[in-house]
Design a protein around this motif. Structure first.
Motif, PDB file in Angstrom:
ATOM      1  N   ALA A 211       0.837  -1.210   0.000  1.00 62.43           N
ATOM      2  CA  ALA A 211       0.000   0.000   0.000  1.00 62.43           C
ATOM      3  C   ALA A 211       0.868   1.256   0.000  1.00 62.43           C
ATOM      4  O   ALA A 211       0.561   2.234  -0.691  1.00 62.43           O
ATOM      5  CB  ALA A 211      -0.937  -0.007   1.202  1.00 62.43           C
ATOM      6  N   MET A 212       1.960   1.237   0.755  1.00 63.03           N
ATOM      7  CA  MET A 212       2.864   2.393   0.775  1.00 63.03           C
ATOM      8  C   MET A 212       3.519   2.600  -0.586  1.00 63.03           C
ATOM      9  O   MET A 212       3.691   3.742  -1.028  1.00 63.03           O
ATOM     10  CB  MET A 212       3.926   2.210   1.859  1.00 63.03           C
ATOM     11  N   LEU A 213       3.880   1.519  -1.239  1.00 60.00           N
ATOM     12  CA  LEU A 213       4.475   1.632  -2.575  1.00 60.00           C
ATOM     13  C   LEU A 213       3.478   2.238  -3.561  1.00 60.00           C
ATOM     14  O   LEU A 213       3.814   3.149  -4.329  1.00 60.00           O
ATOM     15  CB  LEU A 213       4.951   0.266  -3.065  1.00 60.00           C
ATOM     16  N   TYR A 214       2.232   1.750  -3.530  1.00 56.11           N
ATOM     17  CA  TYR A 214       1.220   2.283  -4.441  1.00 56.11           C
ATOM     18  C   TYR A 214       0.880   3.737  -4.115  1.00 56.11           C
ATOM     19  O   TYR A 214       0.664   4.544  -5.027  1.00 56.11           O
ATOM     20  CB  TYR A 214      -0.036   1.411  -4.442  1.00 56.11           C
TER      21      TYR A 214
ATOM     22  N   LEU B 296       3.319  10.103   1.828  1.00 61.10           N
ATOM     23  CA  LEU B 296       2.283  10.025   2.865  1.00 61.10           C
ATOM     24  C   LEU B 296       2.022  11.398   3.488  1.00 61.10           C
ATOM     25  O   LEU B 296       0.878  11.728   3.805  1.00 61.10           O
ATOM     26  CB  LEU B 296       2.672   8.999   3.934  1.00 61.10           C
ATOM     27  N   THR B 297       3.054  12.193   3.634  1.00 60.99           N
ATOM     28  CA  THR B 297       2.879  13.552   4.161  1.00 60.99           C
ATOM     29  C   THR B 297       2.033  14.383   3.192  1.00 60.99           C
ATOM     30  O   THR B 297       1.113  15.094   3.608  1.00 60.99           O
ATOM     31  CB  THR B 297       4.253  14.221   4.390  1.00 60.99           C
ATOM     32  N   ALA B 298       2.336  14.280   1.908  1.00 60.93           N
ATOM     33  CA  ALA B 298       1.548  14.996   0.902  1.00 60.93           C
ATOM     34  C   ALA B 298       0.110  14.479   0.870  1.00 60.93           C
ATOM     35  O   ALA B 298      -0.843  15.261   0.761  1.00 60.93           O
ATOM     36  CB  ALA B 298       2.192  14.855  -0.468  1.00 60.93           C
ATOM     37  N   GLY B 299      -0.060  13.177   0.993  1.00 58.73           N
ATOM     38  CA  GLY B 299      -1.399  12.592   0.993  1.00 58.73           C
ATOM     39  C   GLY B 299      -2.231  13.033   2.176  1.00 58.73           C
ATOM     40  O   GLY B 299      -3.449  13.191   2.086  1.00 58.73           O
ATOM     41  N   ASP B 300      -1.577  13.257   3.300  1.00 58.67           N
ATOM     42  CA  ASP B 300      -2.259  13.704   4.519  1.00 58.67           C
ATOM     43  C   ASP B 300      -2.892  15.085   4.328  1.00 58.67           C
ATOM     44  O   ASP B 300      -3.844  15.440   5.018  1.00 58.67           O
ATOM     45  CB  ASP B 300      -1.256  13.727   5.669  1.00 58.67           C
ATOM     46  N   LEU B 301      -2.376  15.857   3.372  1.00 57.14           N
ATOM     47  CA  LEU B 301      -2.883  17.206   3.110  1.00 57.14           C
ATOM     48  C   LEU B 301      -3.781  17.247   1.867  1.00 57.14           C
ATOM     49  O   LEU B 301      -4.244  18.317   1.473  1.00 57.14           O
ATOM     50  CB  LEU B 301      -1.704  18.167   2.916  1.00 57.14           C
ATOM     51  N   ASN B 302      -4.015  16.097   1.248  1.00 56.74           N
ATOM     52  CA  ASN B 302      -4.791  16.033   0.014  1.00 56.74           C
ATOM     53  C   ASN B 302      -6.264  16.353   0.274  1.00 56.74           C
ATOM     54  O   ASN B 302      -6.809  16.005   1.315  1.00 56.74           O
ATOM     55  CB  ASN B 302      -4.652  14.631  -0.596  1.00 56.74           C
TER      56      ASN B 302
ATOM     57  N   ARG C  55       0.664   6.242  10.200  1.00 56.45           N
ATOM     58  CA  ARG C  55       0.730   5.667  11.557  1.00 56.45           C
ATOM     59  C   ARG C  55       1.522   4.366  11.547  1.00 56.45           C
ATOM     60  O   ARG C  55       2.337   4.114  12.424  1.00 56.45           O
ATOM     61  CB  ARG C  55      -0.682   5.432  12.114  1.00 56.45           C
ATOM     62  N   GLU C  56       1.284   3.532  10.534  1.00 57.61           N
ATOM     63  CA  GLU C  56       2.017   2.268  10.418  1.00 57.61           C
ATOM     64  C   GLU C  56       3.511   2.522  10.219  1.00 57.61           C
ATOM     65  O   GLU C  56       4.345   1.850  10.810  1.00 57.61           O
ATOM     66  CB  GLU C  56       1.480   1.444   9.238  1.00 57.61           C
ATOM     67  N   LEU C  57       3.832   3.500   9.398  1.00 61.66           N
ATOM     68  CA  LEU C  57       5.234   3.808   9.117  1.00 61.66           C
ATOM     69  C   LEU C  57       5.976   4.233  10.383  1.00 61.66           C
ATOM     70  O   LEU C  57       7.127   3.877  10.585  1.00 61.66           O
ATOM     71  CB  LEU C  57       5.318   4.911   8.058  1.00 61.66           C
ATOM     72  N   ARG C  58       5.292   4.960  11.251  1.00 64.94           N
ATOM     73  CA  ARG C  58       5.936   5.463  12.470  1.00 64.94           C
ATOM     74  C   ARG C  58       5.992   4.444  13.598  1.00 64.94           C
ATOM     75  O   ARG C  58       6.813   4.562  14.492  1.00 64.94           O
ATOM     76  CB  ARG C  58       5.220   6.723  12.951  1.00 64.94           C
ATOM     77  N   THR C  59       5.111   3.444  13.578  1.00 61.44           N
ATOM     78  CA  THR C  59       5.020   2.560  14.740  1.00 61.44           C
ATOM     79  C   THR C  59       5.509   1.138  14.513  1.00 61.44           C
ATOM     80  O   THR C  59       5.726   0.411  15.475  1.00 61.44           O
ATOM     81  CB  THR C  59       3.560   2.480  15.250  1.00 61.44           C
TER      82      THR C  59
END
Length: 197
Positions: free
Chosen positions: A91-94, A153-159, A173-177
């Motif tokens: 999912a992160m890759l996509y 993911l940072t850009a997506g968070d502001l989409n 959240r997954e990336l950080r934990t």
């Protein structure tokens, strides 16, 4: 000279013959049979998957075109590796491909139309450029890859699109934990198997 012609050896002739025989036996297209042999899937398991009711196949293909989370979940289920974090890494890759190369994503109408066919092979063809780009991300060095994922993911968070924003927040959240490094080889194998045909 007896006048008989000598047949020149053709690379992969035996494999092609096996693919044609399997396609005829199962009643599926050549490309589907080729993928099944390349993945090492047993005909019985494959036949069971292909012989499911139409509505079940359509449900799966609709999930397979829902980027980034649905496609990742679909591939993690389809190509079982035993790696619990495979779905998250895919999912992160996509999500990263969607952020870095949005032009690769087919139009929503095209994705909806192909999903309603209920054919995984049709979805795979339509999403082929996305799948290839996701696989190419894994050729990057690990440190640079994680930076690219984090930026996406940072850009997506502001989409403005709530679907993209929600997916980015969940994956962030997954990336950080969670440590995801161990899932990279499984993601590489999964995408290689998907793209082999």
């Amino acid at each position: 000279m007896t006048g008989t012609k000598h047949r020149h050896p053709v690379p992969d002739r035996a494999r092609r013959r096996a693919v044609r025989a399997l396609a005829a036996q199962l009643g599926v297209p050549y490309s589907v049979a080729a993928r099944m042999l390349a993945e090492g899937r047993r005909p019985v398991v494959f036949a069971q998957r292909e012989q499911r009711p139409f509505h079940a196949r359509v449900r799966d293909t609709r999930e397979a075109v829902d980027l980034p989370l649905g496609r990742a979940a679909h591939l993690a289920t389809r190509f079982k590796t035993g790696e619990p974090r495979l779905r998250t890494v895919l999912a992160m890759l996509y999500a990263t491909v969607e952020h870095e190369a949005p032009a690769l994503k087919p139009a929503p109408e095209e994705l909806s139309w192909v999903a309603d066919l209920g054919e995984e092979a049709a979805v795979d063809i339509t999403c082929g450029a996305l799948d290839q780009a996701a696989r190419l991300l894994l050729d990057d060095d690990t440190w640079h890859l994680w930076n690219r994922i984090e930026a996406a993911l940072t850009a997506g968070d502001l989409n403005a699109d709530p679907r993209i924003r929600d997916a980015a927040r969940l994956l962030g959240r997954e990336l950080r934990t969670v440590s995801l490094r161990s899932a990279l080889p499984a993601a590489r194998r999964t995408l290689d198997a998907l793209l082999v045909v």
